[in-house]
Design an enzyme around this catalytic site. Sequence first.
Site, mmCIF file in Angstrom:
data_model
loop_
_atom_site.group_PDB
_atom_site.id
_atom_site.type_symbol
_atom_site.label_atom_id
_atom_site.label_comp_id
_atom_site.label_asym_id
_atom_site.label_seq_id
_atom_site.Cartn_x
_atom_site.Cartn_y
_atom_site.Cartn_z
ATOM 1 N N SER A 120 54.571 4.627 -44.734
ATOM 2 C CA SER A 120 55.594 5.155 -45.640
ATOM 3 C C SER A 120 56.870 5.509 -44.906
ATOM 4 O O SER A 120 57.897 5.751 -45.541
ATOM 5 C CB SER A 120 55.082 6.444 -46.287
ATOM 6 O OG SER A 120 53.924 6.199 -47.019
ATOM 7 N N HIS A 141 55.299 -2.148 -47.855
ATOM 8 C CA HIS A 141 55.108 -0.788 -48.370
ATOM 9 C C HIS A 141 54.873 -0.810 -49.878
ATOM 10 O O HIS A 141 55.823 -0.860 -50.662
ATOM 11 C CB HIS A 141 56.333 0.067 -48.000
ATOM 12 C CG HIS A 141 56.205 1.495 -48.383
ATOM 13 N ND1 HIS A 141 57.272 2.269 -48.757
ATOM 14 C CD2 HIS A 141 55.120 2.307 -48.467
ATOM 15 C CE1 HIS A 141 56.859 3.483 -49.053
ATOM 16 N NE2 HIS A 141 55.555 3.530 -48.883
ATOM 17 N N GLU A 153 58.300 -2.553 -50.811
ATOM 18 C CA GLU A 153 59.395 -2.610 -49.833
ATOM 19 C C GLU A 153 58.924 -3.487 -48.674
ATOM 20 O O GLU A 153 57.827 -3.270 -48.149
ATOM 21 C CB GLU A 153 59.713 -1.208 -49.287
ATOM 22 C CG GLU A 153 60.600 -0.360 -50.185
ATOM 23 C CD GLU A 153 60.944 0.986 -49.548
ATOM 24 O OE1 GLU A 153 62.115 1.385 -49.604
ATOM 25 O OE2 GLU A 153 60.040 1.659 -49.013
ATOM 26 N N ASN A 191 61.124 6.599 -49.506
ATOM 27 C CA ASN A 191 60.776 7.965 -49.135
ATOM 28 C C ASN A 191 61.947 8.765 -48.570
ATOM 29 O O ASN A 191 61.915 9.990 -48.568
ATOM 30 C CB ASN A 191 59.591 7.969 -48.168
ATOM 31 C CG ASN A 191 58.304 7.729 -48.932
ATOM 32 O OD1 ASN A 191 58.016 8.408 -49.915
ATOM 33 N ND2 ASN A 191 57.540 6.737 -48.512
#
Length: 249
Positions: A120, A141, A153, A191
């Site tokens: 992450s 991701h 991602e 994130n």
Amino acid sequence: MKEIGRIGVVGAGTMGHGIAQVAAQSGLRVTMVDVAPAALEAGVAKIGKGLGKLLAKEKISAEEHQRALERVSTSTEMADLAECGLVVEAVVEKFEVKAQVLEALDEVCGADTVLATNTSSISITRLAAQTSRADQVIGMHFMNPVPLMKLVEIIRGLATSQETFDQVEELTRRMGKAPVEVHDAPGFVSNRVLMPMINEAVFCLADGVGDARAIDDVMRLGMNHPMGPLALADLIGLDICLDILSVLN
Ligand code: NAD
């Protein structure tokens, strides 16, 4: 470009079992590896439940349901991933643990195997450097819950080859997901934007600006988020949130 038929998933937790499920649904054979046999058992049960829901809603046929289940196998041995075209690691968000897993995968996997990390927040370039195949390491991701969320991602490390990128982008589409390329920076885009919001929600709670329900209601009803930030933090896992925030910090 070589066609990938079997993938490996290391870590059968929240993310690993979801990745295994969507891969199996898309026709890939999947070997799920975890250090904990109980995690493998729980992961397989959750895949069964997830596919069962899709069957009940008539999103998949009984035959597709059965076939997808049959495509998933489990093991506690990394060596069983030797034949995979791609292995996605989804173990805990700790650099040392991921580094060990990637090193082990580099040892046991065939020369063509692409190694993807579902991290992450941790640097893909730094993780790739733990292997002798940095050109075949990439960030992939997925979002939680994997069967429902469209986005993946895709993050290149400094040495990631164009061939690796193309293979992973194609596979992501094959799994019914939408790849979005972002660059290798702490927390990537998802994130970097999400975690400070969750952190502020926790500060609001600590400072007594609102109770948990009020904080989540403000963001749901006022900002049209499908779920409040505190509920989302619980869904992600507070341990994972803390680990990501430590990387951002
Ligand atoms: P989790 O704690 O639910 O599962 C991790 C699994 O890895 C456990 O089953 C554990 O037994 C296993 N494991 C630990 N060390 C291992 C090893 N050395 N070899 C094999 N298996 C090992 O964690 P999670 O929430 O699924 O997160 C996994 C990864 O996905 C993390 O990098 C996290 O940052 C990332 N991620 C999580 C979310 C989320 O919402 N939870 C979303 C996107 C990405």
